[in-house]
Design a protein around this motif. Structure first.
Motif, PDB file in Angstrom:
ATOM      1  N   ILE B  54      -2.221  -7.661   6.593  1.00 48.85           N
ATOM      2  CA  ILE B  54      -3.463  -7.687   5.761  1.00 48.85           C
ATOM      3  C   ILE B  54      -3.691  -6.061   5.433  1.00 48.85           C
ATOM      4  N   ALA B  55      -3.553  -5.337   6.399  1.00 45.27           N
ATOM      5  CA  ALA B  55      -3.831  -3.945   6.126  1.00 45.27           C
ATOM      6  C   ALA B  55      -2.744  -3.257   5.040  1.00 45.27           C
ATOM      7  N   GLU B  56      -1.574  -4.023   4.992  1.00 48.00           N
ATOM      8  CA  GLU B  56      -0.582  -3.732   3.870  1.00 48.00           C
ATOM      9  C   GLU B  56      -1.282  -4.160   2.583  1.00 48.00           C
ATOM     10  N   HIS B  57      -1.962  -5.063   2.638  1.00 50.93           N
ATOM     11  CA  HIS B  57      -2.696  -5.678   1.366  1.00 50.93           C
ATOM     12  C   HIS B  57      -3.959  -4.842   1.112  1.00 50.93           C
ATOM     13  N   ASN B  58      -4.845  -4.588   2.120  1.00 46.71           N
ATOM     14  CA  ASN B  58      -6.135  -3.904   1.941  1.00 46.71           C
ATOM     15  C   ASN B  58      -6.667  -3.629   3.454  1.00 46.71           C
ATOM     16  N   GLN B  59      -6.678  -2.213   3.515  1.00 44.92           N
ATOM     17  CA  GLN B  59      -6.921  -1.569   4.894  1.00 44.92           C
ATOM     18  C   GLN B  59      -8.373  -1.962   5.169  1.00 44.92           C
ATOM     19  N   GLU B  60      -9.188  -2.008   4.302  1.00 46.03           N
ATOM     20  CA  GLU B  60     -10.553  -2.082   4.608  1.00 46.03           C
ATOM     21  C   GLU B  60     -10.834  -3.481   5.105  1.00 46.03           C
ATOM     22  N   LEU B  61     -10.111  -4.667   4.293  1.00 47.80           N
ATOM     23  CA  LEU B  61     -10.351  -5.821   4.756  1.00 47.80           C
ATOM     24  C   LEU B  61      -9.874  -6.108   6.188  1.00 47.80           C
ATOM     25  N   THR B  64     -12.585  -4.428   8.612  1.00 49.52           N
ATOM     26  CA  THR B  64     -13.752  -5.283   8.838  1.00 49.52           C
ATOM     27  C   THR B  64     -13.456  -6.355   9.455  1.00 49.52           C
ATOM     28  N   LEU B  65     -12.195  -7.185   9.319  1.00 47.21           N
ATOM     29  CA  LEU B  65     -12.092  -8.393  10.189  1.00 47.21           C
ATOM     30  C   LEU B  65     -11.827  -8.043  11.637  1.00 47.21           C
ATOM     31  N   ARG B  97      -9.608   3.958  12.977  1.00 45.80           N
ATOM     32  CA  ARG B  97     -10.135   4.388  11.701  1.00 45.80           C
ATOM     33  C   ARG B  97     -11.667   4.223  11.631  1.00 45.80           C
ATOM     34  N   TYR B 104     -18.067   5.408   7.421  1.00 46.81           N
ATOM     35  CA  TYR B 104     -17.142   4.222   7.218  1.00 46.81           C
ATOM     36  C   TYR B 104     -17.499   3.100   8.015  1.00 46.81           C
ATOM     37  N   ARG B 105     -17.789   3.542   9.388  1.00 50.47           N
ATOM     38  CA  ARG B 105     -18.414   2.319  10.345  1.00 50.47           C
ATOM     39  C   ARG B 105     -19.546   1.621   9.722  1.00 50.47           C
ATOM     40  N   HIS B 107     -20.434   1.634   6.676  1.00 49.09           N
ATOM     41  CA  HIS B 107     -20.052   0.663   5.439  1.00 49.09           C
ATOM     42  C   HIS B 107     -19.449  -0.782   5.864  1.00 49.09           C
TER      43      HIS B 107
END
Lengths: 390, 311
Positions: B54-61, B64-65, B97, B104-105, B107
């Motif tokens: 999932i990090a490969e797809h979207n790190q923020e996602l 958050t998960l 991170r 960021y935290r 956010h």
């Protein structure tokens, strides 16, 4: 002055003998480098001991070796630290004798004087002599493979290219590469597949994919995604991240290449890379935890319920995994055939799945990649993350 | 956390695979935890760590998960324990991170706030640890040794760590605890077994590319199993169920790729501990393995019956 024993793997092609281990006692301050130790051994004991080096300051990238099994620069490793690492290994009863050809493992173990610092030539490349390796076939050839120069659109501007400084933050990490080959030496994928383009060259590829001046981003990504030895041949083992003396984190760059190829350009590669990532991400959105049966199925044939359009390579892989699936069902590992039917795997309970979905909605709003490159440590919060939040 | 009679309580994240393809891991962990006096508060509302994919797809996602999982764990008032090297690595990456930047935290916490959750950095020294780390660092190997009913005498065990719990070192606390890459060896010795040194202990099982490059993947698995056999191993032990999938479930396929007979039992970490605590292989779900575990059972039979439980 502290004394250290260096256990060095030697090889002289002109001798017609195989590689062997040689031991040297050196005397130098603990804050000096392993390279200083090697050079002292050469100067005082054996002038034929060969090592490649130049700047002695982690700038030129010449002195890549393996120290106690870890790929690194000899000039950047303090000899005192290398000695402490050798002792830790032996004290824990877990020394893995470094293996090369069929030579005897090095002598020296806990309780017999100081533990030797074990020094070997870099891995994944042929040895020319002692600690000097031939980087042509597994490093330079692969660097050339990724077209390591800028291909701008149209004619060059009259004066310099003007780019937004923010947009270059993305490639500063890769620009730091000094071509030492430590990452190539450590690569566990290349160990079984010498054809793998590898960490150094792929990090270099991202240096141009991420450069706003380059006009061939999609062609570069298409090439690296479709190659069976390209971005989807990386096994995500983190070895190159630990090995890199300059913080390039090649594996992270490979993952960015995957993200750019799969998500930004939707390149539907023959290696099932995009399909695997896409299926995994969708399953968690729907179910919260991973349903492996569904993952296997969707990775190979996305949307199987609608239309079955697996790639030819996927069909081969799918057939290859049938015996495994049958054995899994027989042992009760896959508890029943129901497990193979999509929709049977439970969702998270009591509204928890809706919470996961909210997180997806929130995070997927950013269509542009967030650059979450960690530069500093906690406490240094302003410098800690370069954030590309829109 | 360390008094010998103290009951330990942890927020328990079993991961996905231990409830999917390797149910014997989840089951054996429950048995072993009870015997050791570790209370598991299961995080049944928590989600997949993303396994790096999932990090490969979207790190923020992914961040958050995992922040959600951490927040759920923090809500229990206990430290968090996982039983999967991959969960450990993927979660540690997100935590790094999150901890590096308060902006960021904040956010990330925005979306969690709507769910009554918040991830707090260093909340009362809050940590997320694999069962392996927890055993050595918090439970204590001496305390564990006291519970051993059936020392694994004569059992030759090869460690297999899994990449995500080894590297990168700066992210996984190796600066403070440099011996984390020796814990399995220490554990095997505590349980009375014999450590087998072989080349693959800290290498990659190949699982992450099984659907993308089967040849590379299975060659890795097959090579490590072959090396361990050549060094006389009776079994491997791993704290990572994903490694288990490639080393055990795919073992017959790996054997074809490396073109040699294999047939080496691969135990989950709680299974090895469980055997030493006196549980029977069957109770620990060893019948669900693909590679034969018979040899391990014979070795244990040679060593004799477990000592009667002394409550």
């Amino acid at each position: 002055m502290p004394e250290y024993t260096l256990q060095i793997r030697r090889y002289q092609p002109e001798s017609n003998e195989g590689p062997y281990w040689d031991s040297f006692d050196v005397e130098l301050d603990e804050s000096l480098s392993v390279l200083d130790g090697i050079l002292q051994a050469r100067d005082r004991e054996d002038g034929s001991l060969s090592v490649r080096c130049s700047c002695r300051a982690a700038i030129c990238g010449s002195c890549g070796v393996k120290i106690n099994g870890s790929s690194t620069l000899a000039c950047k490793t303090q000899i005192g630290e290398a000695h402490a690492a050798a002792n830790r290994r032996n004290g824990g009863g877990a020394e893995q004798p470094p293996r090369g050809a069929d030579e005897e493992p090095p002598p020296g173990s806990a309780g017999h004087g100081p533990n030797p610092i074990v020094i070997e030539p870099m891995g994944n490349m042929p040895v020319i002599k002692d600690l000097v390796t031939d980087m042509e076939s597994t490093h330079w050839e692969k660097i050339r493979r990724v077209t390591p120069w800028l291909i701008p659109a149209g004619d060059a501007p009259e004066r310099e290219y003007i780019v937004d400084p923010e947009s270059m933050v993305d490639v500063t990490q890769e620009i730091a590469c000094i071509q030492c080959g430590a990452c190539v030496s450590s690569c566990l994928s290349m160990e079984v597949d010498p054809g793998f383009i590898g960490p150094a060259a792929l990090a270099k590829a991202y240096r141009f994919v991420g450069d706003p001046r380059d006009a061939e981003t999609e062609a570069r990504l298409y090439d690296l995604a479709q190659d069976p030895h390209g971005i989807y041949d990386c096994t995500h083992c983190f070895s190159c991240i630990d090995a890199c003396p300059k913080g390039v984190a090649p594996m992270d760059q490979i993952m960015r290449l995957r993200r750019r190829a799969a998500d930004d350009y939707g390149i539907d590669d023959v290696n099932n890379g995009r399909r695997h990532e896409h299926a995994f991400t969708k399953i968690i959105e729907k179910k919260g935890t991973l349903d492996e049966s569904l993952l296997l199925q969707e990775s190979f044939a996305e949307g199987i319920k609608g239309k079955l359009i697996p790639k030819p390579a996927a069909i081969k892989s799918l057939i290859g995994s049938v015996p495994t699936a049958i054995r899994g069902i027989r042992t009760g590992k896959m508890r029943s055939l129901r497990k193979l039917i999509p929709g049977v795997h439970e969702k998270l309970p009591d509204g928890a799945q809706d919470e996961v979905r909210q997180i997806y909605e929130h995070a997927e709003q950013h269509s542009v990649e967030l650059n979450l490159y960690i530069k500093g440590e906690e406490g240094d919060e302003e410098a800690a993350i370069e954030e590309g939040l829109e | 956390m360390s008094n010998a009679n103290d009951k330990m309580t942890v927020a328990y994240w079993p991961g996905c695979v231990s409830r999917g393809f390797t149910p014997e891991l989840h089951g054996s962990m429950a048995l072993v935890a009870e015997r050791l006096g570790i209370e598991l508060v299961e995080l049944d509302r928590a989600n997949c760590c993303g396994a790096g994919v999932i990090a490969e797809h979207n790190q923020e996602l992914a961040d958050t998960l995992n922040a959600r999982t951490f927040a759920l764990a923090q809500k229990t008032g206990h430290g968090m324990m996982n039983i999967c090297s991959t969960c450990q690595g993927a979660q540690s990456e997100c935590q790094q991170r999150l901890d590096a930047d308060s902006g960021y935290r904040a956010h990330i916490n925005e979306v969690l706030a709507g769910q009554g959750l918040e991830y707090v950095k260093d909340k009362d020294g809050w940590e997320n640890k694999n069962f392996l780390w927890l055993l050595v660092e918090d439970y204590g190997l001496e305390r564990l040794a006291e519970q051993v009913k059936r020392p694994l005498a004569g059992l030759r065990v090869g460690p297999f760590y899994g990449c995500y719990i080894l590297r990168p070192k700066h992210r996984l606390g190796y600066e403070e605890r440099p011996e984390r890459d020796l814990y399995i060896e220490m554990l095997i010795e505590t349980l009375g077994g014999e450590v087998v040194e072989y080349d693959g202990a800290r290498k990659c099982c190949g699982f992450p590319v099984i659907t993308m490059n089967r040849e590379t993947s299975l060659k890795q698995a097959g090579t490590h199993i072959g090396d361990a056999l050549d060094q006389g191993a009776d079994c491997l032990v791993t704290p990572c169920p994903l490694c288990h999938l490639n080393l055990d479930m795919q073992q017959p396929e790996a054997a074809k790729v490396v073109n040699r007979d294999l047939g080496l039992a691969v135990l989950h970490l709680p299974q090895l501990v469980g055997l030493a605590l006196g549980f029977e292989p069957k109770e620990l779900g060893m019948g669900k393995h693909i590679a034969p575990t018979r040899w391990v059972e014979e070795r244990l039979a040679d060593a004799g019956e477990p000592a009667p439980a002394s409550a």
